[in-house]
Scaffold this motif. Structure first.
Motif: not given
Length: 311
Positions: A143-150, A159-161, A178-184, A192-195
């Motif tokens: 859900t979070l990923k879809n909203e970010i993409m929208c 998203v490629q930038d 399956n986390g948000l960082q993995a989906l993006l 790259y994901y940074i906590n």
């Protein structure tokens, strides 16, 4: 001409209140009240210094052309927000950017997701801009990923930038599969994901404190005392009564001064794992309320009150 002036006054009042982070509406904006809220009172102030404005606003305006209703205020705010987002988008330009996302509940218990973009502008300065606030139906990563993409699509950001992701350590955000960082990452391999360093530091401090027996026992006892006293409305009332009695005694013996804004009634603060500063505030609150807290705990011990509320 008159409509334009009325609208301009409303716009300028809203711009000023928004810039100062002030609420617009009052609790009650009835015509007979002496204080009708910041928005209407500011318009009255502008009118008091300018007869041209005074002749066309509020009571001197036609009933259906005042431009002061809450719906009009919201519409003006939406227009201003659109211009701010447009300016942010132009500032980003074609440069690469990082996403900083956090989700939490508002006062009405609705889940909201805040999106912040971090980028380097044309002058080489690192900028962070609050881009969007989105209400989400749940906190699942999809859900979070879809909203970010929208949101990115709406602002014409690719998203490629994306060159970085910054979230907290929750499983739905940092999950490896399956986390948000993995989906993006599947959409853009350079994101790259940074906590979140703030959360990492807070959790590291909390974890380190638990390895020191004395510190761990101190905060364990502190948390227990706060839970015992604040878990019941009856005990909170007892704490308040004990504070009033203590303050009255100290004023009587001239140990503290009385006056407007002094000697406020307080409550105990609960420490939280993600905010190490909250532990300091919790200790300070117990030190300030040590006497009243002892009174409440003594009542619990001597009068047979339940330590925990009935289930």
């Amino acid at each position: 001409m008159y409509n334009r002036l009325r609208l301009k006054v409303s716009i300028e009042a809203i711009k000023w209140l928004t810039f100062q982070a002030c609420a617009l509406s009052g609790h009650d904006e009835g015509p007979d009240l002496s204080n009708q809220g910041n928005f209407l009172e500011l318009i009255k102030l502008l009118a008091s210094y300018n007869k041209t404005i005074d002749d066309v606003v509020l009571e001197n305006a036609p009933q259906n052309e005042k431009y002061t209703l809450p719906d009009i205020q919201k519409e003006i705010l939406c227009v201003l927000a659109t211009y701010v987002r447009k300016a942010i988008r132009e500032e980003i330009g074609t440069t690469k950017f990082c996403l900083i996302v956090n989700e939490s509940q508002d006062e009405s218990k609705k889940e909201q997701m805040a999106i912040v973009v971090r980028f380097v502008d044309r002058d080489g300065h690192v900028k962070e801009r609050f881009l969007d606030l989105i209400q989400v139906k749940d906190k699942t990563s999809s859900t979070l990923k879809n909203e970010i993409m929208c949101s990115l699509s709406y602002h014409k950001l690719s998203v490629q930038d994306i060159r970085g992701q910054g979230y907290d350590g929750a499983s739905n955000m940092r999950g490896e599969w399956n986390g948000l960082q993995a989906l993006l990452l599947k959409e853009c391999p350079y994101a790259y994901y940074i906590n979140c360093f703030a959360h990492q530091l807070q959790l590291a401090l909390v974890g380190a404190s638990k390895d020191v027996t004395e510190v761990h026992n101190c905060f364990k006892t502190l948390n227990f005392i706060v839970n015992v006293i604040t878990s019941s409305s009856k005990r909170r009332d007892q704490l308040q009564d004990a504070q009033i009695a203590e303050i009255s005694h100290l004023i009587e013996v001239d140990e503290i001064e009385s006056g407007k804004g002094k000697n406020q009634i307080r409550t105990l603060q609960r420490p939280g794992d993600t905010r190490w500063r909250s532990h300091f505030k919790s200790i300070c609150s117990l030190m300030r309320l040590f006497g009243p807290s002892c009174v409440v705990l003594t009542n619990i011990a001597t009068k047979g009150f339940y330590i925990f509320s009935k289930r």
